[in-house]
Structure formats: structure tokens, C-alpha cells
Design a protein around this motif. Structure first.
Motif, short mmCIF file in Angstrom:
data_model
loop_
_atom_site.label_atom_id
_atom_site.label_comp_id
_atom_site.label_asym_id
_atom_site.label_seq_id
_atom_site.Cartn_x
_atom_site.Cartn_y
_atom_site.Cartn_z
N MET A 129 7.10 17.10 -0.49
CA MET A 129 6.43 16.01 -1.18
C MET A 129 6.94 14.73 -0.58
O MET A 129 8.10 14.66 -0.13
CB MET A 129 6.73 16.04 -2.68
N GLY A 130 6.10 13.71 -0.55
CA GLY A 130 6.58 12.49 0.06
C GLY A 130 5.64 11.33 -0.16
O GLY A 130 4.63 11.43 -0.86
N ASP A 138 0.85 -1.19 0.00
CA ASP A 138 0.00 0.00 0.00
C ASP A 138 0.89 1.24 0.00
O ASP A 138 1.91 1.30 0.71
CB ASP A 138 -0.91 -0.01 1.23
N TYR A 139 0.51 2.25 -0.78
CA TYR A 139 1.37 3.40 -1.01
C TYR A 139 0.51 4.67 -1.05
O TYR A 139 -0.53 4.71 -1.72
CB TYR A 139 2.08 3.21 -2.36
N ILE A 140 0.93 5.69 -0.31
CA ILE A 140 0.27 6.99 -0.31
C ILE A 140 1.32 8.06 -0.64
O ILE A 140 2.34 8.17 0.06
CB ILE A 140 -0.37 7.32 1.05
N ALA A 141 1.09 8.82 -1.71
CA ALA A 141 1.96 9.95 -2.05
C ALA A 141 1.20 11.24 -1.78
O ALA A 141 -0.03 11.30 -1.93
CB ALA A 141 2.38 9.88 -3.51
N PHE A 142 1.94 12.28 -1.36
CA PHE A 142 1.26 13.54 -1.00
C PHE A 142 2.11 14.73 -1.38
O PHE A 142 3.33 14.63 -1.58
CB PHE A 142 0.97 13.58 0.50
N MET A 143 1.45 15.86 -1.48
CA MET A 143 2.13 17.13 -1.72
C MET A 143 1.64 18.11 -0.67
O MET A 143 0.44 18.27 -0.46
CB MET A 143 1.80 17.67 -3.10
N GLN A 144 2.57 18.76 0.02
CA GLN A 144 2.22 19.66 1.11
C GLN A 144 2.95 20.99 0.91
O GLN A 144 4.10 21.16 1.32
CB GLN A 144 2.63 19.06 2.46
#
Length: 450
Positions: free
Chosen positions: A148-149, A131-137
Motif C-alpha cells: 500500500m502506498g 495532489d495525492y494518490i493512494a493505492f493498494m497493490q
């Protein structure tokens, strides 16, 4: 493969959030914050096996930092500077998808086999990630700074809703702590880039009042471009700026390392210093370091002019003056507009020495004092009256070198023209958030990578 171990403890999550706040207020570095955060969420029971964080910082040279933490191996730190050939990897990444679609996050299950949506998933499934979650903050509305991470787990059932909620909450605390560290780094980056390493650190440590400073001894270098007025008349504004930057990359860069620091750029020239103690051995070491940089600069200029010749462009001439003496070093200017610089008779003398390279048709002219400390072969050009100096000064020029430098070692970084990861993130983020820019992100990248 890890397994989820019960509900997420809100007490432990509060502890991680508190630690982030205290650590950021204490002035911890970005690396310390990221490492401590990853270790603590793992210790709190979240089944995280891989964390990746990338920070695009507003650095005048567009630098960026990336951190990859793995439960088994710890933290890896990387300074991003990708070459053009790796562009396809970035275009096929989840981060590009976030930026080009102006999304805050995406979540994907990583298939154990078969085709994948993003090329990085090939690597992730080799690590048994499910399971993978990518985000931009972003660090604020309209900001080109940000984080980003991605979070990854190998738990069979993936992230639970509780885990996602905990990560989203901690992500905000991490962003605040990271922003404080980035701003601290930004201040340091800005000051050291525009003032030089030593001057920047002095200002950061509080040497900010007009008149603050000291007298130091230093080997001095003054470099200048020849025929710059003619080039400025013949070339377009942008072409001339590019020529000037290429000139500084070739001639000035060697004097900004190995003990040397460029204090200021003066139009098409620069002043560099090699600080030293007031004894023979330190003076000799500083002068020899400056002379080594001279040889490197000459090799780099020869390489640059060879490249210009291939393009049908005229060669760039230059002059270098070398001296050693006492220099006043500090803050001068208006009460509300200061500069940190070096001044005094020795600075005036090295400027005059550089000007004599035109008269004697030599790329390098040095004072006798500098030549004695730097040793090596020198040709005596006799005594010369320097404007503003009462006594005549014996001037020297170096003898031709009897050995060739390894050109590859000297000029290798001269041709490094690729955009850094931060430049890509900044350009892409600007494209995604600016309503007046409706070009595709891919076309934008292509434009800057040609």
C-alpha cells in the motif's frame, strides 16, 4: 512549491523499470529497492516530494514495514506496531478507505485550507502538497501480502495525466521487485521464527541435508511449566493456549536474546542454548548471560503471577535446569520431514536437572560445571544420580538475590499486547476481499482491539 518540468521521459521510466528488475534479481533488500526507486524517479524528473510505502508481510508474528521518502530528507524506515490508542488515526486514513471499499486507488487534491477528508491531509498541506494518490497493490489474487502506498506532489497544477500513467506503470514494476524482496524476507522470517536465528540461518545457507550438523559447546537451559495438566483440564482450549503463551512470553523470552537462542518448544517446555568456544572465558560469558536471563525470567514470572492473582487465577509454577557441555547440532528425521535440533548427553542431562526442581522445591537447579562458570552465590545440594548418566552429578541451586532488578526494565515488553499494523492490514484486507465476511471493517478492528 515544485513545478512540473515538461513531459515525462519514457526513456528514463524504462531505465527505472530495468533497474528494479536487475536489483530484485540481485537479491536486494526491500529498503534498498524502495530507496533506489524513489531516488531514481526523482532524478528522472517526476515532481514527487513524498512517497509512502507500507508492506504487510506474512510473518508468523505479523510484522510490517513502512517507508516514507521525502525529496528533502531521504528515506525513513519504520517497523509498525501501533498501540490501541492510535486506532482512530488508522480508521480515518486513506488506506482504511481503500481497504474497506475494496478500491485499488484514490486521488485527492489537498486543500490549502479548510476542512479535510482524511486526517493525514493536515500533515500533507503543511508540506505544501497539492495532489495525492493512494493505492493498494496485492501481491496476487486472494493474497494477504501486498503493498500500500501513496504518491504526493507539491506542483501547483498537481499530477499530469502523463505522470499518473508513468506512476501506475512503475507501480507494477515496483510491486514485482518488492514481492521478490518480501518473499526472501518471508523465508528468512519463517525459518528464524520456527527454527531460531542460528538454525534458520544455517538452513538458508544450505545446511539442509539429513545428517548435516556439527558439535558445539554451549550453556544449556531447559524450562518447563508446572501443573500444566491440571490447568489444561480446568481451562478451555483457548484459555489454556493463552496461558501457555503468557508463560512463554514471561519465562522463555529472556533466553532468546543476548547470545541465547531457543531451539525448540517441547509441549509446555523449551530448550535454549548459549553457544560458546571451548575455553574458560567464552564458557564463563555464556553461563553468565544465561544466569542473567534466569534472573530476568524470575522477575517476569513474578509479575505475571501478580497479574494472575488480581484476576483470581492460580499462579503458574516453573522449573529451570542449567548445564554446560558439548551438544550435537543439526538435521535429523525422515528424508522428507526434517527438524533442526540439539541432542546428545548434555541435552539429556539438562532435562534431568530441570526435573529435579520438583524434588528440591527450587525454581532453578544447575550442574556444578555451570555454577562454576557463572560464578555468583550457589548452594551445594550434594551429588545426585541422573537417569542415563553413569557418574553422580553435583547439583546446585542459586542463593537468594540480595538486590532487586528494575522490574520496569524487565517486564516492560511483557504487557505489549497491541496489534501490529500488518495484523490490521491483514484483517481488513481479508474483510474486504472475502465474500463470506460481510462485517464492517471498523467492527472487525474493534473486536480485535478490545
Amino acid at each position: 512549491m515544485t513545478t512540473a518540468s515538461g513531459p515525462v521521459s519514457s526513456i528514463f521510466m524504462d531505465k527505472v523499470a530495468d533497474w528494479l528488475t536487475k536489483t530484485a534479481l540481485a537479491g536486494a533488500s526491500l529498503e534498498q529497492i524502495v530507496r533506489g526507486f524513489c531516488e531514481r524517479i526523482s532524478a528522472a524528473g517526476l515532481p514527487i516530494v513524498r512517497v509512502h510505502l507500507s508492506f504487510a508481510m506474512l510473518h508468523p508474528l505479523y510484522d510490517a514495514l513502512g517507508f516514507t521518502w521525502r525529496a528533502q530528507s531521504g528515506l525513513e524506515v519504520e517497523g509498525y506496531r501501533h498501540d490501541v490508542g492510535n486506532n482512530d488515526v488508522f480508521l480515518k486514513s486513506p488506506y482504511f478507505h481503500l481497504l474497506s471499499n475494496n478500491l485499488e486507488y484514490i486521488r485527492r487534491k489537498v486543500p490549502a485550507e479548510g476542512p479535510v477528508e482524511f486526517s493525514v491531509f493536515e500533515d500533507l498541506r503543511r508540506e505544501k502538497i497539492t495532489d495525492y494518490i493512494a493505492f493498494m497493490q496485492p501481491f496476487g489474487d486472494g493474497s494477504i501480502q501486498g503493498m500500500m502506498g501513496s504518491w504526493s506532489t507539491s506542483a501547483a497544477e498537481g499530477f499530469s495525466e502523463e505522470m499518473v500513467a508513468a506512476l501506475m506503470r512503475l507501480q507494477n514494476h515496483l510491486a514485482v521487485a518488492a514481492k521478490m524482496a518480501v518473499l526472501d524476507k518471508l523465508a528468512s522470517n519463517m525459518l528464524t521464527t520456527y527454527l531460531g536465528m542460528d538454525a534458520g540461518q544455517r538452513v538458508l545457507k544450505g545446511q539442509i541435508r539429513r545428517g548435516d550438523g556439527e558439535t558445539i559447546r554451549a550453556a544449556l537451559v531447559m524450562g518447563d511449566m508446572r501443573q500444566s495438566t491440571s490447568l489444561a483440564d480446568k481451562e478451555s482450549r483457548q484459555d489454556y493456549i493463552d496461558t501457555l503463551n503468557s508463560f512463554f512470553d514471561a519465562l522463555a523470552a529472556p533466553f532468546n536474546r543476548n547470545g541465547g537462542q531457543i531451539l525448540s518448544f517441547l509441549g509446555d517446555g523449551f530448550l535454549a542454548v548459549y553457544p560458546c568456544d571451548r575455553h574458560r572465558e567464552p564458557s564463563r560469558a555464556a553461563s553468565q548471560a544465561a544466569m542473567t536471563a534466569v534472573r530476568h525470567a524470575q522477575a517476569r514470572m513474578a509479575d505475571l503471577n501478580a497479574e494472575r492473582e488480581k484476576k483470581g487465577l492460580p499462579p503458574i509454577g516453573y522449573g529451570i535446569g542449567l548445564h554446560i557441555g558439548n551438544v550435537m547440532f543439526g538435521n535429523v528425521g525422515l528424508r522428507d520431514r526434517l527438524t533442526f535440533s540439539a541432542f546428545g548427553s548434555a541435552v539429556n542431562e539438562v532435562v534431568r536437572l530441570q526435573a529435579l526442581t520438583k524434588k528440591y522445591e527450587s525454581d532453578v537447579i544447575a550442574s556444578e560445571a555451570f555454577a562454576e562458570y557463572s560464578e555468583g552465590g550457589w548452594i551445594d545440594l550434594g551429588k545426585h544420580k541422573l537417569r542415563g548418566v553413569r557418574q553422580k552429578v553435583t547439583i546446585m541451586k542459586p542463593e537468594p538475590t540480595t538486590h532487586d532488578l528494575r522490574l520496569d526494565d524487565v517486564v516492560s515488553d511483557l504487557r505489549h499486547q497491541a496489534l501490529s499494523e500488518a495484523e490490521r492490514l491483514i484483517l481488513l484486507h481479508r474483510d474486504a476481499t472475502d465474500p463470506d465476511r460481510r462485517h464492517s471493517a471498523a467492527k472487525l478492528l474493534d473486536k480485535f482491539l478490545q
